[in-house]
Design a protein around this motif. Sequence first.
Motif, short mmCIF file in Angstrom:
data_model
loop_
_atom_site.label_atom_id
_atom_site.label_comp_id
_atom_site.label_asym_id
_atom_site.label_seq_id
_atom_site.Cartn_x
_atom_site.Cartn_y
_atom_site.Cartn_z
N PRO A 27 -1.08 -1.40 -19.61
CA PRO A 27 -1.79 -0.14 -19.80
C PRO A 27 -1.00 0.81 -20.68
O PRO A 27 0.22 0.72 -20.77
CB PRO A 27 -1.93 0.42 -18.39
N LYS A 28 -1.71 1.71 -21.32
CA LYS A 28 -1.05 2.69 -22.19
C LYS A 28 -0.32 3.74 -21.36
O LYS A 28 0.77 4.16 -21.73
CB LYS A 28 -2.09 3.33 -23.09
N VAL A 29 -0.93 4.17 -20.26
CA VAL A 29 -0.30 5.14 -19.37
C VAL A 29 -0.58 4.78 -17.92
O VAL A 29 -1.52 4.06 -17.61
CB VAL A 29 -0.82 6.59 -19.61
N PHE A 30 0.26 5.29 -17.03
CA PHE A 30 0.09 5.13 -15.60
C PHE A 30 -0.22 6.49 -15.01
O PHE A 30 0.11 7.52 -15.59
CB PHE A 30 1.35 4.53 -14.97
N HIS A 31 -0.84 6.49 -13.83
CA HIS A 31 -1.27 7.72 -13.18
C HIS A 31 -0.62 7.88 -11.82
O HIS A 31 -0.24 6.90 -11.18
CB HIS A 31 -2.79 7.70 -12.99
N TYR A 32 -0.53 9.13 -11.34
CA TYR A 32 -0.07 9.42 -9.99
C TYR A 32 -1.26 9.40 -9.04
O TYR A 32 -2.29 10.00 -9.32
CB TYR A 32 0.57 10.81 -9.92
N VAL A 33 -1.09 8.67 -7.92
CA VAL A 33 -2.11 8.64 -6.88
C VAL A 33 -1.42 8.77 -5.52
O VAL A 33 -0.20 8.61 -5.42
CB VAL A 33 -2.94 7.34 -6.90
N LYS A 34 -2.20 9.07 -4.48
CA LYS A 34 -1.63 9.17 -3.14
C LYS A 34 -1.08 7.81 -2.72
O LYS A 34 -1.77 6.79 -2.79
CB LYS A 34 -2.67 9.65 -2.14
N LYS A 35 0.17 7.82 -2.27
CA LYS A 35 0.87 6.59 -1.94
C LYS A 35 0.17 5.78 -0.85
O LYS A 35 0.13 4.56 -0.90
CB LYS A 35 2.30 6.93 -1.51
N ASN A 36 -0.40 6.47 0.13
CA ASN A 36 -1.02 5.76 1.24
C ASN A 36 -2.32 5.04 0.86
O ASN A 36 -2.86 4.28 1.65
CB ASN A 36 -1.26 6.70 2.43
N LYS A 37 -2.82 5.25 -0.34
CA LYS A 37 -4.05 4.59 -0.80
C LYS A 37 -3.78 3.35 -1.64
O LYS A 37 -4.69 2.58 -1.93
CB LYS A 37 -4.90 5.57 -1.62
N ILE A 38 -2.52 3.14 -2.04
CA ILE A 38 -2.19 2.04 -2.95
C ILE A 38 -2.44 0.67 -2.34
O ILE A 38 -3.13 -0.16 -2.93
CB ILE A 38 -0.73 2.16 -3.43
N ALA A 39 -1.88 0.42 -1.15
CA ALA A 39 -2.04 -0.90 -0.52
C ALA A 39 -3.50 -1.20 -0.22
O ALA A 39 -3.98 -2.31 -0.45
CB ALA A 39 -1.20 -0.98 0.75
N GLU A 40 -4.22 -0.20 0.29
CA GLU A 40 -5.64 -0.39 0.59
C GLU A 40 -6.40 -0.80 -0.67
O GLU A 40 -7.21 -1.73 -0.64
CB GLU A 40 -6.23 0.90 1.15
N SER A 41 -6.14 -0.13 -1.77
CA SER A 41 -6.82 -0.45 -3.02
C SER A 41 -6.46 -1.84 -3.51
O SER A 41 -7.32 -2.60 -3.94
CB SER A 41 -6.48 0.58 -4.09
N ALA A 42 -5.17 -2.19 -3.42
CA ALA A 42 -4.72 -3.49 -3.89
C ALA A 42 -5.33 -4.63 -3.07
O ALA A 42 -5.70 -5.67 -3.62
CB ALA A 42 -3.20 -3.57 -3.86
N VAL A 43 -5.45 -4.43 -1.76
CA VAL A 43 -5.98 -5.49 -0.89
C VAL A 43 -7.50 -5.51 -0.86
O VAL A 43 -8.12 -6.56 -0.99
CB VAL A 43 -5.42 -5.31 0.55
N MET A 44 -8.10 -4.35 -0.70
CA MET A 44 -9.55 -4.26 -0.51
C MET A 44 -10.33 -4.10 -1.82
O MET A 44 -11.54 -4.26 -1.84
CB MET A 44 -9.90 -3.10 0.42
N GLY A 45 -9.64 -3.73 -2.88
CA GLY A 45 -10.32 -3.52 -4.16
C GLY A 45 -11.00 -2.16 -4.26
O GLY A 45 -11.78 -1.94 -5.18
N THR A 46 -10.70 -1.27 -3.32
CA THR A 46 -11.29 0.06 -3.38
C THR A 46 -10.66 0.85 -4.52
O THR A 46 -9.59 0.51 -5.02
CB THR A 46 -11.08 0.82 -2.05
N HIS A 47 -11.31 1.90 -4.92
CA HIS A 47 -10.81 2.74 -6.00
C HIS A 47 -9.94 3.86 -5.46
O HIS A 47 -10.13 4.33 -4.35
CB HIS A 47 -11.97 3.33 -6.79
N VAL A 48 -8.96 4.27 -6.27
CA VAL A 48 -8.11 5.41 -5.97
C VAL A 48 -8.45 6.52 -6.97
O VAL A 48 -9.00 6.26 -8.03
CB VAL A 48 -6.61 5.06 -6.05
N VAL A 49 -8.09 7.75 -6.60
CA VAL A 49 -8.31 8.89 -7.49
C VAL A 49 -6.95 9.44 -7.88
O VAL A 49 -6.16 9.82 -7.02
CB VAL A 49 -9.14 9.99 -6.80
N ALA A 50 -6.67 9.46 -9.17
CA ALA A 50 -5.40 9.99 -9.68
C ALA A 50 -5.43 11.51 -9.62
O ALA A 50 -6.49 12.13 -9.51
CB ALA A 50 -5.18 9.53 -11.11
#
Length: 81
Positions: A27-50
């Motif tokens: 990716p060209k840039v990375f974003h900040y997101v809430k840390k507690n949402k990362i694993a859920e998104s990675a496992v479940m495929g849910t979206h995070v909001v930066a």
Amino acid sequence: MDAMETETLERTDTDERVDDGTDDDAPKVFHYVKKNKIAESAVMGTHVVALCGEVFPVTKSAKPGSPVCADCKRIFETLKT
């Protein structure tokens, strides 16, 4: 009041990538997101909001020195005070 925990994550919008003829899909840039949402998104495929408002599923983690979204960085700096 505790500071919000964040990490940087890939922005998956295709318009953020530059086709330079290589197979590098970084990716060209990375974003900040809430840390507690990362694993859920990675496992479940849910979206995070930066912090900047971008919405995407977690697919990669940033490595040290990776470029960070300027809007996310600016917003994060205001949260630390």
